[in-house]
Design an enzyme around this catalytic site. Structure first.
Site, mmCIF file in Angstrom:
data_model
loop_
_atom_site.group_PDB
_atom_site.id
_atom_site.type_symbol
_atom_site.label_atom_id
_atom_site.label_comp_id
_atom_site.label_asym_id
_atom_site.label_seq_id
_atom_site.Cartn_x
_atom_site.Cartn_y
_atom_site.Cartn_z
ATOM 1 N N ALA A 11 0.918 -1.052 -0.193
ATOM 2 C CA ALA A 11 0.129 -0.002 0.011
ATOM 3 C C ALA A 11 0.894 1.160 0.065
ATOM 4 O O ALA A 11 0.389 1.971 -0.322
ATOM 5 C CB ALA A 11 -0.880 0.009 1.456
ATOM 6 N N GLU A 42 7.267 -15.193 -8.667
ATOM 7 C CA GLU A 42 8.461 -15.535 -8.126
ATOM 8 C C GLU A 42 9.329 -14.322 -8.778
ATOM 9 O O GLU A 42 9.350 -14.205 -10.091
ATOM 10 C CB GLU A 42 8.967 -16.863 -8.531
ATOM 11 C CG GLU A 42 10.287 -17.012 -7.698
ATOM 12 C CD GLU A 42 10.642 -18.489 -8.020
ATOM 13 O OE1 GLU A 42 11.821 -18.761 -7.589
ATOM 14 O OE2 GLU A 42 9.936 -19.157 -8.893
ATOM 15 N N ASP A 71 10.116 -2.389 -9.145
ATOM 16 C CA ASP A 71 11.108 -3.227 -8.407
ATOM 17 C C ASP A 71 11.926 -2.358 -8.052
ATOM 18 O O ASP A 71 12.749 -1.730 -8.646
ATOM 19 C CB ASP A 71 11.570 -4.413 -9.329
ATOM 20 C CG ASP A 71 12.251 -5.261 -8.468
ATOM 21 O OD1 ASP A 71 11.414 -6.020 -7.340
ATOM 22 O OD2 ASP A 71 13.459 -5.727 -8.432
ATOM 23 N N SER A 72 12.330 -2.467 -6.572
ATOM 24 C CA SER A 72 13.376 -1.287 -6.295
ATOM 25 C C SER A 72 14.051 -1.931 -5.000
ATOM 26 O O SER A 72 13.508 -2.950 -4.476
ATOM 27 C CB SER A 72 12.493 0.003 -5.682
ATOM 28 O OG SER A 72 11.356 -0.358 -4.726
ATOM 29 N N PHE A 154 9.237 3.610 4.831
ATOM 30 C CA PHE A 154 9.261 1.899 5.274
ATOM 31 C C PHE A 154 10.530 1.667 4.806
ATOM 32 O O PHE A 154 11.298 2.250 4.009
ATOM 33 C CB PHE A 154 7.856 1.454 4.581
ATOM 34 C CG PHE A 154 7.681 1.616 2.932
ATOM 35 C CD1 PHE A 154 8.244 0.920 2.029
ATOM 36 C CD2 PHE A 154 7.508 2.953 2.458
ATOM 37 C CE1 PHE A 154 8.350 1.202 0.680
ATOM 38 C CE2 PHE A 154 7.210 3.389 1.348
ATOM 39 C CZ PHE A 154 7.984 2.200 0.453
ATOM 40 N N TYR A 156 14.112 0.511 4.255
ATOM 41 C CA TYR A 156 15.453 1.022 4.679
ATOM 42 C C TYR A 156 15.502 2.542 4.903
ATOM 43 O O TYR A 156 16.293 3.295 5.354
ATOM 44 C CB TYR A 156 16.535 0.560 3.888
ATOM 45 C CG TYR A 156 16.681 -0.690 3.577
ATOM 46 C CD1 TYR A 156 17.425 -1.403 4.442
ATOM 47 C CD2 TYR A 156 16.171 -1.480 2.469
ATOM 48 C CE1 TYR A 156 17.696 -2.847 4.217
ATOM 49 C CE2 TYR A 156 16.229 -2.628 2.347
ATOM 50 C CZ TYR A 156 16.996 -3.852 3.237
ATOM 51 O OH TYR A 156 17.181 -5.017 3.235
ATOM 52 N N LYS A 177 9.910 13.848 0.265
ATOM 53 C CA LYS A 177 10.528 12.393 -0.242
ATOM 54 C C LYS A 177 9.945 12.384 -1.935
ATOM 55 O O LYS A 177 10.737 11.951 -2.748
ATOM 56 C CB LYS A 177 10.011 11.402 0.494
ATOM 57 C CG LYS A 177 10.422 10.050 0.086
ATOM 58 C CD LYS A 177 9.942 8.771 0.992
ATOM 59 C CE LYS A 177 10.444 7.381 0.435
ATOM 60 N NZ LYS A 177 9.963 6.244 1.041
ATOM 61 N N HIS A 182 13.909 7.807 -5.352
ATOM 62 C CA HIS A 182 14.282 6.964 -6.721
ATOM 63 C C HIS A 182 13.015 6.557 -7.259
ATOM 64 O O HIS A 182 12.976 6.718 -8.661
ATOM 65 C CB HIS A 182 14.881 5.649 -6.052
ATOM 66 C CG HIS A 182 14.249 4.833 -5.158
ATOM 67 N ND1 HIS A 182 13.921 5.744 -3.870
ATOM 68 C CD2 HIS A 182 13.602 3.657 -4.811
ATOM 69 C CE1 HIS A 182 13.384 4.793 -2.908
ATOM 70 N NE2 HIS A 182 13.098 3.740 -3.532
#
Length: 198
Positions: A11, A42, A71-72, A154, A156, A177, A182
């Site tokens: 979320a 997967e 994908d991060s 959330f 790191y 942010k 990124h």
């Protein structure tokens, strides 16, 4: 508004995406909101690009709609770009953010600040049912602290101080942010690409 289905169930990620893409007339909903079956995709790619495409493509095929996937992860120079694509499961398959952060800190113990360089990477892929796709990558450079600070964000975020700032991602407001992260950079790049397609 054009409806796009996100491969993510996270979320927080979907909220960040919507905060940036809403002004483009795009509305992103989760695969759960779209009523898709709870299939496990997967993430076995060696790169963010491979995983991002695989997730978006699977959701597009399942739904018949435009799909988007992010994908991060975090790349730490001292750890030879680890955890990288394994960021979410760095401390094990069902690891919590806290466990992942603890593992990262333990591997960097006693390392001076100058050697704690890292970057967040986000690769966002958008796939259409007609086979078109767009891939956008964003990076944010910074350093890893020796302990978590901040309540926002959330993953790191509480450990990561972006270059030019004295605060972690977890201390920045969503607006701050979303200007420098990124994911924001990848989404901005995607937006530019989408405008070019019109």
């Amino acid at each position: 508004m054009e409806l796009i289905i996100a491969a993510s169930k996270n979320a927080n990620k979907i909220r960040e995406m919507n905060e940036i893409t809403a002004k483009l007339g795009l509305h992103i909903i989760s695969r759960d909101e779209a009523g898709l079956p709870d299939v496990e995709i997967e993430e076995d790619g060696a790169t963010f690009e491979e995983n991002s495409f695989k997730k978006a493509n699977e959701i597009m095929k399942l739904s018949g709609h435009i799909a988007i996937a992010d994908d991060s992860g975090l790349e730490v120079e001292y750890l030879h770009e680890a955890p990288g694509v394994y960021s979410a499961r760095f401390a094990g398959e069902d690891a919590s953010d806290e466990k992942n952060n603890e593992k990262l800190l333990s591997l960097m113990e006693d390392l001076p600040y100058r050697d704690r360089r890292a970057r967040f990477v986000s690769v966002i892929t958008m796939v259409w049912p007609d086979g078109r796709k767009l891939v956008a990558r964003g990076e944010c450079e910074g350093h890893i602290l020796t302990e978590p600070i901040g309540e926002n964000g959330f993953g790191y975020d509480p450990l990561f101080v972006p270059d030019g700032y004295q605060r972690t991602f977890a201390q920045l407001s969503a607006e701050e942010k979303n200007r420098i992260s990124h994911r924001a950079k990848a989404l901005t790049r995607l937006a530019e690409m989408l405008k070019g397609k019109e």
